[in-house]
Motif scaffolding. Structure first.
Motif, mmCIF file in Angstrom:
data_model
loop_
_atom_site.group_PDB
_atom_site.id
_atom_site.type_symbol
_atom_site.label_atom_id
_atom_site.label_comp_id
_atom_site.label_asym_id
_atom_site.label_seq_id
_atom_site.Cartn_x
_atom_site.Cartn_y
_atom_site.Cartn_z
ATOM 1 N N PHE A 50 -2.848 23.352 -7.423
ATOM 2 C CA PHE A 50 -2.273 23.082 -6.107
ATOM 3 C C PHE A 50 -2.338 21.591 -5.818
ATOM 4 C CE2 PHE A 50 -6.760 23.624 -5.092
ATOM 5 C CZ PHE A 50 -7.002 22.733 -4.053
ATOM 6 N N LEU A 51 -1.543 21.156 -4.860
ATOM 7 C CA LEU A 51 -1.546 19.765 -4.435
ATOM 8 C C LEU A 51 -2.540 19.600 -3.302
ATOM 9 C CD1 LEU A 51 -0.368 16.881 -4.529
ATOM 10 C CD2 LEU A 51 1.354 17.664 -2.868
ATOM 11 N N TYR A 52 -3.550 18.749 -3.520
ATOM 12 C CA TYR A 52 -4.478 18.385 -2.453
ATOM 13 C C TYR A 52 -3.925 17.110 -1.834
ATOM 14 C CZ TYR A 52 -8.484 16.781 0.130
ATOM 15 O OH TYR A 52 -9.306 16.344 1.141
ATOM 16 N N ARG B 41 -0.467 9.545 -6.335
ATOM 17 C CA ARG B 41 -0.726 10.931 -6.741
ATOM 18 C C ARG B 41 -1.083 10.964 -8.232
ATOM 19 N NH1 ARG B 41 3.950 13.179 -5.393
ATOM 20 N NH2 ARG B 41 3.261 13.443 -3.258
ATOM 21 N N HIS B 42 -2.188 11.673 -8.554
ATOM 22 C CA HIS B 42 -2.651 11.799 -9.926
ATOM 23 C C HIS B 42 -3.159 13.221 -10.157
ATOM 24 C CE1 HIS B 42 -5.939 10.327 -7.410
ATOM 25 N NE2 HIS B 42 -6.752 10.986 -8.218
ATOM 26 N N ARG B 43 -3.869 13.428 -11.249
ATOM 27 C CA ARG B 43 -4.342 14.769 -11.615
ATOM 28 C C ARG B 43 -5.859 14.836 -11.629
ATOM 29 N NH1 ARG B 43 -0.271 15.307 -16.784
ATOM 30 N NH2 ARG B 43 1.551 16.035 -15.609
ATOM 31 N N VAL C 163 1.640 10.803 -11.055
ATOM 32 C CA VAL C 163 2.626 11.887 -11.169
ATOM 33 C C VAL C 163 3.492 11.986 -9.913
ATOM 34 C CG1 VAL C 163 1.188 13.198 -12.788
ATOM 35 C CG2 VAL C 163 0.981 13.627 -10.331
ATOM 36 N N ASP C 164 4.652 12.614 -10.100
ATOM 37 C CA ASP C 164 5.564 12.819 -8.968
ATOM 38 C C ASP C 164 5.247 14.150 -8.274
ATOM 39 O OD1 ASP C 164 6.686 14.892 -10.534
ATOM 40 O OD2 ASP C 164 8.499 13.745 -11.019
ATOM 41 N N PHE D 150 -2.961 16.482 -7.740
ATOM 42 C CA PHE D 150 -2.837 17.866 -8.160
ATOM 43 C C PHE D 150 -4.187 18.287 -8.708
ATOM 44 C CE2 PHE D 150 1.716 17.060 -8.102
ATOM 45 C CZ PHE D 150 2.187 18.264 -7.598
ATOM 46 N N VAL D 151 -4.632 19.466 -8.305
ATOM 47 C CA VAL D 151 -5.909 20.016 -8.757
ATOM 48 C C VAL D 151 -5.628 21.275 -9.573
ATOM 49 C CG1 VAL D 151 -8.160 20.930 -8.078
ATOM 50 C CG2 VAL D 151 -7.007 19.265 -6.611
ATOM 51 N N ARG D 152 -6.081 21.278 -10.811
ATOM 52 C CA ARG D 152 -6.058 22.511 -11.605
ATOM 53 C C ARG D 152 -7.450 23.096 -11.492
ATOM 54 N NH1 ARG D 152 -2.755 23.113 -16.536
ATOM 55 N NH2 ARG D 152 -1.213 22.522 -14.973
#
Length: 174
Positions: free
Chosen positions: A107-109, A36-38, A15-16, A117-119
């Protein structure tokens, strides 16, 4: 094939900066190249309000043998955050029929080694847990006070600790 090899081959959405999918890569490549991933992180409490904590096994791809205060993991390619959160929580806890975790924030870790990105979610688990021995070496449910007493002495997964701290703030706790 080892757990670590299977984990490294898992396909992830890349992801961007706005969390839009821009490509796909195997997990091992995403980690090695800091793509960057989720991810999802789920704080699990039992009906008494105690928090599930565990120590990861030495074979984990990242943060081996460290303590964690959340369960979760990467979101697979094409998978939603919500589906990933439930899948990961059920896998790590060794349960089926867990209520859908409730989303709190994202948030972005970002560290020199990792970017995702962490949900963050919360869920109550009234089911008897049977954590996967491949993923969880030790576990317990601790009161918030017990957990806070132990954290200074533990080597804790950094993004999990950040999730825990942000959840405390989200709940209006110091």
């Amino acid at each position: 094939m080892t757990e670590q090899a299977r984990s490294a081959d898992e396909l992830l959405d890349i992801v961007d900066a706005d969390d839009n999918v821009i490509g796909r890569a195997p997990r091992g490549e995403a980690m090695a190249r800091r793509l960057r991933h989720r991810c999802t992180s789920v704080q699990v409490r039992d009906p008494q309000g105690r928090i599930f904590v565990h120590r990861r096994t030495p074979v984990k791809l990242i943060f081996p043998s460290m303590y964690d205060v959340v369960v979760g993991g990467v979101v697979g390619a094409g998978e939603s955050y919500d589906a990933g959160a439930l899948r990961e929580a059920e896998e790590e806890l060794g349960v089926r029929g867990l209520p859908a975790p409730e989303s709190r924030f994202t948030f972005l870790y970002d560290s020199p080694q990792h970017s995702w990105f962490v949900r963050v979610y919360e869920v109550e688990c009234a089911l008897p847990v049977r954590p996967q021995p491949e993923e969880v070496e030790w576990w317990d449910f601790l009161t918030a006070e017990e957990l806070e007493r132990r954290l200074p002495d533990w080597d804790v997964v950094p993004d999990g600790l950040e999730c825990h701290r942000r959840l405390q703030t989200w709940h209006g706790q110091p």
